[in-house]
Each structure stands twice: as structure tokens, then as C-alpha cells.
Design an enzyme around this catalytic site. Sequence first.
Site, PDB file in Angstrom:
ATOM      1  N   LYS A 115      -4.727   0.958  -5.204  1.00  0.00           N
ATOM      2  CA  LYS A 115      -5.611   0.381  -4.175  1.00  0.00           C
ATOM      3  C   LYS A 115      -6.604  -0.600  -4.776  1.00  0.00           C
ATOM      4  O   LYS A 115      -7.042  -1.520  -4.084  1.00  0.00           O
ATOM      5  CB  LYS A 115      -6.312   1.498  -3.396  1.00  0.00           C
ATOM      6  N   LYS A 197       6.633   2.952  -2.020  1.00  0.00           N
ATOM      7  CA  LYS A 197       6.392   3.895  -0.929  1.00  0.00           C
ATOM      8  C   LYS A 197       6.140   3.146   0.392  1.00  0.00           C
ATOM      9  O   LYS A 197       5.473   2.114   0.390  1.00  0.00           O
ATOM     10  CB  LYS A 197       5.161   4.733  -1.320  1.00  0.00           C
ATOM     11  N   LYS A 200       1.326   2.804   5.570  1.00  0.00           N
ATOM     12  CA  LYS A 200       0.954   2.333   6.904  1.00  0.00           C
ATOM     13  C   LYS A 200       0.126   1.062   6.862  1.00  0.00           C
ATOM     14  O   LYS A 200       0.069   0.323   7.824  1.00  0.00           O
ATOM     15  CB  LYS A 200       0.269   3.435   7.704  1.00  0.00           C
TER      16      LYS A 200
END
Length: 334
Positions: A115, A197, A200
Site C-alpha cells: 500500500k 490478488k 476491491k
Amino acid sequence: MYNDKKVVFSGVQPSGNLTIGNYLGAIKNFSAFSEDYHCFYCVVDMHAITVRQVPAELRRRTYETLALYMACGLDPQKNTLFVQSHVPAHAELGWILDCYTMFGELSRMTQFKDKSQKNADNINAGLFTYPSLMAADILLYQTEMVPVGSDQRQHLELARDIATRFNGIYGDTFVIPEGYTPKDGARIMSLAEPTKKMSKSDANENAVVRILDDKDAIIRKFKRAVTDSDTEIRAGADKAGITNLLTIYSCFTGKTVEEAEREFAGFGYGDFKLAVGEACADALAPVRAEFNRLIADKAYLETVMAEGAEAAYRCARRTMSKVRRKLGFTELKR
Ligand code: ATP
Ligand code: LTN
């Protein structure tokens, strides 16, 4: 234990529209625990603000995530469904656990590294200490079992280490939680880059199938799924795209991957992708219908939120008073 039952806790961030990764890796498995455990399922809005959110969207998605929990089969009479920021004990214990979590431990977290790369202009302290807040979520309820996708295993290990460290210093305070990851579906991959992965918050809409996508969109996305230049429908380390599609098909139909391989032997990729899309759309149709019914009734969702927060607080405050006493915080006699 809570009300004579062992405790299950899990959380989902209202950081985007939920994907079939969130569904197969996490939410779909939540209801299996409802009979035997006291289950707390939380919409973790405080975790979501570690990445910049548009306030109106965060609010809307918080309602939607709660409605999706219910649409996926979680009955609020049998499960405590609530919103993290409604129970301030999460922030309180989160701070305390920050002081028992090491800089080195947090620096090793792969989610933080990922992130930080994706949000290079906003590598804030909350993004770094995210796992201690997650540990607080879990430890507040004396949780025994935490159902999560495999990307969260590392955070769960850290929560266990923090609890063990705290117990070692102050004596038994927290139950040491176990993770539960499903056999299949623990890591659904992106349709555009099947070695990554499915997430969302991915900016590429073709990479993610959302639980609430309509049938046409679902089929279109599967048709475009990246595969390989081979023609064989089999799972294997060299065939990430096809393996992912076989896993998705198997999760939605209840068949094993081997059964699916036999079923599609001799099929072309196009027909196979269409079959996967149809299986997915058919399985999700009742969820979408129930979601549409629930999201129209905001007053009901607010009642569920309020009752959930109250029930969660009743459990959380026991742990908090134990923690305060152990730490040596003074108590006010009121
Ligand atoms: P974001 O993109 O905002 O980081 P996310 O899609 O990773 O979000 P979370 O809210 O962080 O979703 O995760 C909720 C639950 O869904 C967690 O238990 C997580 O492990 C699980 N999960 C998320 N993505 C997948 C996936 N691709 N496959 C299986 N499980 C997943
Ligand atoms: N970190 C999780 C969401 C989450 C969670 C939790 C999961 C926050 N608190 C407690 C299980 C238990 C995620 O990003 N998927």
C-alpha cells in the site's frame, strides 16, 4: 468466551465495492460459525481511512457493506453486526497495543509495503500501525477464531505475537486467536493480472468481479480474463489465469478443481470462460436481490448498526477494564 460461547471476529473495510475475492475468501464462510460461536462481524471504517476516502462514499459503502453481510446470509439476530467507529474501545485499545508493537515488526508487513507503493503520496502513520488496530479489533472480544483470506495471515500472526507479549508482561489478559482460511478461495487472483490478488480498490474494472455486478458485466469480465497461449484447461503453477478460473468455478459450484478439469476437458477457453461467468452470476443472483431489498431500508440498517454497537460495547468494555487495571491506569470512582 462470551455468553458461554467461543468467539469469532472478522472485518471488512468499506473501501470499495466488494469483490468475489472478499466473498469467497471471507464473507461466504462467516455464516458457518453462527450456530456454534458468538460471532462479531465488523465494518472496519477506521481501517479504511488509512487510504484517502471521499466522505460521502465512505458513508454509503459502510451501509452497503453492512447490507451485504446480511445479504450473504448473516442474520443480525444470530450475529453481532456493527461498525468499528461506533465502538471507541477499538481506537483506545489500538493505541495501547501500538505501545506493545515493534517498529521492526510493522516494517515487515507486506500489506504496508504494497500500500505504500500504491499510495506513495500518503504513507501515513495509520497505514503503518494498521496491524495493531486490527489486533485490537480481535483481542477486544477475546476472539478464538478469525476467518480471513490468506493475505491477512501475516497480520493475524502479528496479533498473536502482540497478545502473547502482553500476556507475558501482565499475566493472562487476551485469548490467543487462531486464523481460519478456507481450503479453496483463500486467494482469488486478478482477472487482468492473475499473479496479483484481486483487490476491491483496483483501478482496472476488468480485473475485478464485484459481488453486485449484473450478469452481463460478470460474463463480459470473465470473457476478457487474461489466460495463456496454451489450450489446455488444467490447474498448474505455469497457468495462473486458468487455475484462478478453475478455483472460482469450483467455489461457486461446490465441485472440486479436478472435477472441473474433467468437465471441461476438450473445451475451448471461450466456452470455459462463459461457463465460469454463468456459474458465478447464478450463485450471486440471490445475494444481489437480497442486497437491493435491504439497502432500500436505511432505517432498518440503522437499527442493526445501533444494536450491534451496543452488544459489541458490552463485550469490549470488560476487556478494556481488565487492560486498564493491568497497565496501572488510575480509575475514576463515579
Ligand atoms: P483493499 O483493496 O481496499 O485493500 P481488499 O479487497 O483487500 O481491500 P479487505 O477489506 O482488505 O479487502 O478484506 C476483507 C476480507 O476479504 C479479508 O478477510 C481478506 O483476506 C479477504 N480478501 C480480500 N481479497 C481477497 C482475495 N482476492 N481472495 C480471497 N480473499 C480476499
Ligand atoms: N485487515 C483486514 C480487515 C480487518 C480484519 C480485522 C479482519 C480489520 N480488522 C479483524 C479480521 C479481523 C483486511 O484488510 N482485510
